[in-house]
Design an enzyme around this catalytic site. Sequence first.
Site, PDB file in Angstrom:
ATOM      1  N   LYS A  74      43.658  12.403  15.903  1.00  0.00           N
ATOM      2  CA  LYS A  74      42.818  13.430  16.689  1.00  0.00           C
ATOM      3  C   LYS A  74      42.710  14.885  16.500  1.00  0.00           C
ATOM      4  O   LYS A  74      41.820  15.633  16.571  1.00  0.00           O
ATOM      5  CB  LYS A  74      43.243  13.274  18.190  1.00  0.00           C
ATOM      6  CG  LYS A  74      43.026  11.944  18.996  1.00  0.00           C
ATOM      7  CD  LYS A  74      43.303  12.025  20.344  1.00  0.00           C
ATOM      8  CE  LYS A  74      42.869  10.840  21.123  1.00  0.00           C
ATOM      9  NZ  LYS A  74      43.065  10.778  22.341  1.00  0.00           N
ATOM     10  N   ASP A 110      38.046  13.350  26.891  1.00  0.00           N
ATOM     11  CA  ASP A 110      39.261  12.995  27.798  1.00  0.00           C
ATOM     12  C   ASP A 110      39.099  14.079  29.137  1.00  0.00           C
ATOM     13  O   ASP A 110      39.439  13.664  30.392  1.00  0.00           O
ATOM     14  CB  ASP A 110      40.598  13.175  27.295  1.00  0.00           C
ATOM     15  CG  ASP A 110      40.918  12.081  26.307  1.00  0.00           C
ATOM     16  OD1 ASP A 110      40.270  10.939  26.423  1.00  0.00           O
ATOM     17  OD2 ASP A 110      41.788  12.262  25.314  1.00  0.00           O
ATOM     18  N   ALA A 135      54.134  17.249  29.400  1.00  0.00           N
ATOM     19  CA  ALA A 135      53.545  18.233  28.602  1.00  0.00           C
ATOM     20  C   ALA A 135      53.150  17.647  27.141  1.00  0.00           C
ATOM     21  O   ALA A 135      53.029  18.451  26.252  1.00  0.00           O
ATOM     22  CB  ALA A 135      54.303  19.513  28.365  1.00  0.00           C
ATOM     23  N   LEU A 229      47.589   8.539  34.455  1.00  0.00           N
ATOM     24  CA  LEU A 229      46.703   8.432  33.327  1.00  0.00           C
ATOM     25  C   LEU A 229      47.308   6.954  32.646  1.00  0.00           C
ATOM     26  O   LEU A 229      46.419   6.462  31.923  1.00  0.00           O
ATOM     27  CB  LEU A 229      46.996   9.265  32.354  1.00  0.00           C
ATOM     28  CG  LEU A 229      46.221  10.519  32.051  1.00  0.00           C
ATOM     29  CD1 LEU A 229      46.204  11.373  33.497  1.00  0.00           C
ATOM     30  CD2 LEU A 229      46.597  11.633  31.318  1.00  0.00           C
ATOM     31  N   TYR A 231      47.320   2.896  32.943  1.00  0.00           N
ATOM     32  CA  TYR A 231      46.544   2.044  33.866  1.00  0.00           C
ATOM     33  C   TYR A 231      46.888   0.648  33.689  1.00  0.00           C
ATOM     34  O   TYR A 231      46.253  -0.173  34.287  1.00  0.00           O
ATOM     35  CB  TYR A 231      44.985   2.167  33.256  1.00  0.00           C
ATOM     36  CG  TYR A 231      44.798   1.904  31.667  1.00  0.00           C
ATOM     37  CD1 TYR A 231      44.845   0.694  31.313  1.00  0.00           C
ATOM     38  CD2 TYR A 231      44.618   3.076  30.985  1.00  0.00           C
ATOM     39  CE1 TYR A 231      44.528   0.232  29.723  1.00  0.00           C
ATOM     40  CE2 TYR A 231      44.361   2.804  29.353  1.00  0.00           C
ATOM     41  CZ  TYR A 231      44.254   1.287  28.965  1.00  0.00           C
ATOM     42  OH  TYR A 231      44.188   1.134  27.517  1.00  0.00           O
TER      43      TYR A 231
END
Length: 458
Positions: A74, A110, A135, A229, A231
């Site tokens: 990313k 996001d 974090a 976050l 799932y």
Amino acid sequence: MSKKYDISGTTGTLGLIGNPVRHTLSPLIHNTISEEMGMDLRYLPFPVEEDPVAAVRGAYHLGIRGLNVTVPHKTAVMDALVDIDESAKIIGAVNTLVRTEGGFKGYNTDMPGLGRALARRGISLAGQQVVVLGAGGASRAVCTLALSEGAKAVYLLNRSKENAEALAEHLNSQFDGKRLVPLAASDYGQVPRNPSVFIQCTSLGLHEGDGLLIEDDDFYHMAEYGFDLVYNPAVTPFMKKLESFMIPCDNGLTMLLYQGIIAFELWTGVSVPDTLADLVLNRLERRIYGDNIILVGYMGSGKSTIGQELAKERGMRFLDTDAMIEEAEDCSIREIFEERGEKEFRDLETEYVRKLSTTAVHTVIATGGGIILRKENRELLRKTGQVIWLMASPEETLNRVKADTGRPLLDSASLTEMEEKIRTMLRERGAAYEAASDRRIDTDGRSIREILDLIDNY
């Protein structure tokens, strides 16, 4: 559904680069949207172990329309881009690449994905105190969203205070004021006792036996709402904690959904309707948490009894379409038949089957005996889950229903006439039951346990 959303002229290849990508849910999201909207787009996963910059440049020359990027690339792919969206620059990572002149432009969906997931629940972060747990990389997008939406304060708690401080320094420099406050998780007592939105960004909950970043019950009492976050599992340790105090909360599946939808909208310039978002969410839930089981059959075949026991045994939800209609209409099925007629009842059945086809997840559904009479219903049931036809002979059916006065289609002066009606209706409906079902089970002479075993051993 494709005719409803038909969009012509949208073609091409979309994809995902990362490592690993084998188990990604992204193809389900994007290929479903493309198919339902009548677009000729195909989304494929591309495993890229090394040199993501070369992979991105190669994808551009191959004519790829758009890409998603997942771990571990990313940040590295940013060197291959001709432009980067401002919010992605702040976050320091991209997950969506949109084809433009000379190369790709990078975005991070996001952050807006979480925003749309929260908006779906009516949650706004503006003016709120927000508590962010963890974090890591995901919390960068979460904190950026909270600050950009105007949260009055964001408390960032992490096992390593140094990591929280580094993130706070970076983001506070991008926004006016020092609203992002870094704390060690052990210093949670320093968070002001104000109503707060809690967002859980650690990986805790992914593995059986995981605990919480902070275990103290009192800490969670100030939460008005919580979002995890993670799932999978559907209910995480964080969610269990909040639910024990009757605090509303959600897992991260809607964030996964909407970050994908926003990427699709960036690639195509077309808005994805809410109804289609609901359909995709239902398919995601069924893929991850398990399919539905629908029980069809003539009256007296045991659908409700078997369904309740099956749901209890498997930890699934149980719904009965007749009971749903009676509750919603505040009257019995017999009263609906007598006062409004059979057609209106069948219309209600179709309405509820259509609703369940996009909302039911990990559910056992017992249906009314005549629900399969309409072709539309049969098709919707097959899309909703595995359909099991519970069969019973006319003699056994009569024995089970003869004392039940709530069967308007069996009103009769004698048992002989009732049995003849049963035989006729079973003969007339047989082909429809066959067309609706994936399998059939004969319930004659079998106990509930034996029928459940047959379902389990299929």
